[in-house]
Design a protein around this motif. Structure first.
Motif, PDB file in Angstrom:
ATOM      1  N   GLY A  67       9.826  11.486   4.476  1.00 21.62           N
ATOM      2  CA  GLY A  67      10.548  11.117   5.365  1.00 21.62           C
ATOM      3  C   GLY A  67      11.547  12.141   5.287  1.00 21.62           C
ATOM      4  O   GLY A  67      12.434  11.965   6.354  1.00 21.62           O
ATOM      5  N   ARG A  68      11.727  13.317   3.950  1.00 21.77           N
ATOM      6  CA  ARG A  68      12.802  13.870   4.198  1.00 21.77           C
ATOM      7  C   ARG A  68      12.521  15.668   4.642  1.00 21.77           C
ATOM      8  O   ARG A  68      13.069  16.460   4.366  1.00 21.77           O
ATOM      9  N   TRP A  69      11.753  15.378   5.335  1.00 20.06           N
ATOM     10  CA  TRP A  69      10.815  17.026   5.870  1.00 20.06           C
ATOM     11  C   TRP A  69      12.177  17.326   6.743  1.00 20.06           C
ATOM     12  O   TRP A  69      13.043  18.093   5.865  1.00 20.06           O
ATOM     13  N   ASP A  70      12.793  16.052   7.652  1.00 20.63           N
ATOM     14  CA  ASP A  70      13.557  16.771   8.468  1.00 20.63           C
ATOM     15  C   ASP A  70      15.270  16.589   7.893  1.00 20.63           C
ATOM     16  O   ASP A  70      15.875  17.220   7.690  1.00 20.63           O
ATOM     17  N   VAL A  71      15.813  15.364   6.703  1.00 22.73           N
ATOM     18  CA  VAL A  71      16.854  14.973   6.213  1.00 22.73           C
ATOM     19  C   VAL A  71      16.803  16.077   5.901  1.00 22.73           C
ATOM     20  O   VAL A  71      18.187  16.792   5.531  1.00 22.73           O
ATOM     21  N   MET A  72      16.169  16.719   4.217  1.00 19.01           N
ATOM     22  CA  MET A  72      16.464  18.161   3.618  1.00 19.01           C
ATOM     23  C   MET A  72      17.323  19.105   4.591  1.00 19.01           C
ATOM     24  O   MET A  72      18.011  19.820   3.993  1.00 19.01           O
ATOM     25  N   GLY A  73      17.195  19.381   5.898  1.00 16.21           N
ATOM     26  CA  GLY A  73      17.757  20.471   6.677  1.00 16.21           C
ATOM     27  C   GLY A  73      17.290  21.633   6.517  1.00 16.21           C
ATOM     28  O   GLY A  73      16.750  21.878   5.950  1.00 16.21           O
ATOM     29  N   GLU A  74      18.706  22.521   6.602  1.00 17.30           N
ATOM     30  CA  GLU A  74      18.835  24.040   6.604  1.00 17.30           C
ATOM     31  C   GLU A  74      18.477  24.357   5.114  1.00 17.30           C
ATOM     32  O   GLU A  74      18.809  25.488   4.865  1.00 17.30           O
ATOM     33  N   GLU A  75      18.919  23.627   3.977  1.00 15.02           N
ATOM     34  CA  GLU A  75      19.352  23.752   2.427  1.00 15.02           C
ATOM     35  C   GLU A  75      17.251  23.890   2.044  1.00 15.02           C
ATOM     36  O   GLU A  75      18.385  24.503   1.249  1.00 15.02           O
ATOM     37  N   MET A  76      16.411  23.128   2.832  1.00 23.18           N
ATOM     38  CA  MET A  76      15.599  23.940   1.908  1.00 23.18           C
ATOM     39  C   MET A  76      15.151  24.787   2.754  1.00 23.18           C
ATOM     40  O   MET A  76      14.558  25.543   3.828  1.00 23.18           O
ATOM     41  N   PHE A  77      14.498  26.168   1.948  1.00 26.50           N
ATOM     42  CA  PHE A  77      13.426  27.219   2.444  1.00 26.50           C
ATOM     43  C   PHE A  77      12.444  26.997   2.054  1.00 26.50           C
ATOM     44  O   PHE A  77      11.503  26.187   1.804  1.00 26.50           O
ATOM     45  N   ARG A  78      11.946  27.197   4.194  1.00 26.02           N
ATOM     46  CA  ARG A  78      10.278  26.976   4.652  1.00 26.02           C
ATOM     47  C   ARG A  78      10.009  28.125   5.327  1.00 26.02           C
ATOM     48  O   ARG A  78      10.586  29.073   5.117  1.00 26.02           O
TER      49      ARG A  78
END
Length: 577
Positions: free
Chosen positions: A84-95
């Motif tokens: 459930g954290r793919w969206d929670v992490m928001g813009e701080e995650m490098f994708r």
């Protein structure tokens, strides 16, 4: 190592853009160089310090029963989506996407990946487990600053415990807490453990280890008379109750043209900030929500997140506010609002004769009884504690300190094991999801905080345990006898396993001394012709600045005693618990 062969690009002037003591000194002393915002190259001296910090951390993790892993830094989206954290992490995650179009992420943290490995656990007999790694992490920080303190690419020691039940987690958490205390004592960082919010990590409780520093962005609240300490995101205080006079039977509107702020209403109409209800409008997971605080109190957004469980929050825009309430900020209130959620800070509970906006521009209400006229759907501790407020445990005046977070330990519970399908056979034959703990230390941040804690106007003053070299042998002049004596001293120190560097450069004494002080080597042995003729050398303690004449034959033993005594004094015991 010979200084003439080292790459130590020292600078004589402070870098113009260095905003923290550690940033300035690590650049000046030739430890790091910036590639771009939030990304630094570690030069040879920094690599030596980093390795010593990692050795200390590794020793203490092993002592606490840990086993070392190395996990991938690139992760498939599916695992993060399951938690459930793919969206929670928001813009701080490098994708990113690979050539097949699959969604991937550069790891910010590794809960999901370690938990995936734990799916191979089968029985309670395999528990407890403590797994850890040193790995590069990536976070797209919006404001990288202060050198190595806030970056976008860094090394993290992250550890994870797996236990059958909460009692096992409690024991694992306590062992890690003790290990962290030993780690920071050995590194030489004055770490303060404080209660903290778990944030996006989740779980039941967490403790941060904080280093006091003007370069920090975290405020902690501490009590001088008891053990209470908490991050401002978690801290509470024992505010004195306020006795309000009885008010009217219903709120009364009054015109307040030009009033836009708490101070305006105080100055123009005599309602102190303590008599006002401040109304903030936030969007919590797309739901417009009214957030109420006393006029003189500030909102802590993390407390709002923790109280509501919202994944994403932001202040509402002026347009959204006008559309929902019919008034602009400055005239807002919750009286009569029935179609929007209302959450109020505990400091407003039971308050009467208050003033607040009437949701009409230029109009306010007086005589507001919060329980009668608003009746919030939810009460929570939302406000920021300030210095001088009473401690919730003993009543003493609280202090507020600016700090840098250098370690964080969490009780995660089953937040990851349940959604990722980890289960083991319990003693009674049923299958249960293990409970987890998570324990992190930022390695380069710890390096920077050691500098924040140990420097003076001449440069860095490294604690012996993590210094790039424990002693520098400095030869003066061109006398061949001096050069030979320096070489012999260097060789003897090395045989005694003292980490030494020989400054054999053809430089003036002032340059050599300044460089040793700037780089921060704890001890300096100076070999000169005059002292050599008398059979002595000069031994200088970088931390105190004191110099003493020591017999040439005795100086190696003296340095070895100093080095071993200093390291032993940090609590560097070894062995299993």
């Amino acid at each position: 190592m010979r200084w003439s062969e080292l790459y130590v690009p020292t600078l004589r002037e402070d870098p113009a853009d260095a905003d923290a003591a550690s940033h300035r000194l690590l650049l000046r002393a030739g430890y790091v160089r910036q590639l771009m915002a939030g990304h630094y190259s570690l030069l040879p001296l920094a690599v030596r310090v980093r390795a010593k910090i990692m050795d200390i951390v590794r020793e203490e993790m092993n002592r606490a029963g840990g086993q070392e892993f190395v996990l991938p830094v690139m992760h498939p989206a599916e695992i993060w989506q399951k938690s459930g954290r793919w969206d929670v992490m928001g813009e701080e995650m490098f994708r990113l996407k690979d050539r097949r179009g699959a969604d991937l992420a550069l790891g910010m943290t590794h809960e999901e990946i370690f938990t995936t490995l734990a799916t191979e656990l089968r029985s309670y007999r395999q528990l407890p487990q403590v797994w850890y790694q040193f790995q590069t992490k990536f976070r797209d920080e919006p404001r990288p600053k202060s050198g190595l303190i806030r970056v976008r690419e860094f090394t993290m020691k992250d550890a994870y415990s797996f236990d059958l039940d909460e009692a096992g987690l409690d024991a694992a958490f306590d062992r890690q807490h003790a290990a962290y205390a030993r780690i920071f004592a050995r590194i030489g960082i004055p770490a303060i453990p404080v209660q903290a919010s778990s944030g996006s990590m989740g779980g039941s409780s967490s403790v941060e280890f904080m280093c006091p520093s003007d370069a920090g962005e975290d405020l902690i609240v501490t009590c001088p008379d008891c053990d209470y300490a908490a991050n401002v995101e978690k801290a509470g205080s024992a505010l004195a109750a306020i006795e309000d006079a009885a008010g009217p039977a219903a709120p009364e509107p009054f015109d307040t043209p030009g009033v836009r702020t708490i101070d305006d209403l105080d100055r123009e109409y005599g309602f102190s900030a303590r008599q006002q209800v401040k109304t903030l409008v936030y969007v919590l997971d797309e739901q417009l929500t009214l957030v109420l605080l006393r006029g003189d109190h500030a909102l802590v957004e993390q407390k709002l997140i923790d109280a509501t469980g919202a994944n994403r929050i932001r202040p509402a825009t002026p347009e959204e506010i006008v559309a929902a309430l019919g008034a602009r900020p400055g005239s807002l209130g919750a009286v009569g609002v029935t179609d929007l959620p209302v959450i109020a800070d505990e400091a407003l509970r039971g308050r009467r004769s208050m003033a607040t906006g009437a949701n009409t521009d230029g109009v306010h209400l007086r005589g507001v009884d919060v329980d009668r006229d608003i009746a919030p759907a939810r009460w929570a501790d939302l406000r920021e504690v300030t210095a001088g407020e009473p401690c919730p445990q003993c009543g003493a005046a609280l202090g507020v300190v600016r700090t840098v977070e250098i370690g964080h330990i969490f009780k995660l519970g089953r937040k990851y094991t349940e959604p990722l399908g980890v289960s083991v056979l319990a003693p009674g034959g049923e299958r249960v999801a293990p409970v987890m703990g998570c324990y992190g230390i930022g390695i380069e941040r710890a390096l920077a905080c050691a500098v924040e804690s140990h420097h003076d106007d001449r440069g860095i003053v490294w604690p012996v345990a993590i210094a790039p070299f424990e002693v520098a042998v400095v030869t003066l002049g061109k006398d061949e006898a001096v050069a030979r004596a320096g070489e012999e001293l260097y060789a003897r120190l090395r045989r005694e396993r003292v980490d030494a560097v020989l400054d054999d450069r053809a430089e003036r004494p002032g340059v050599k001394f300044s460089d040793v002080e700037l780089v921060g080597i704890p001890y300096r042995i100076t070999v000169g012709a005059r002292g050599l003729a008398a059979g002595t050398v000069e031994l200088t303690d970088r931390a105190t600045g004191t110099s003493t004449e020591v017999a040439l034959a005795d100086v190696v033993g003296r340095v070895r005693e100093l080095v071993l005594g200093t390291v032993a004094g940090t609590g560097a015991e070894t062995g299993a618990e």
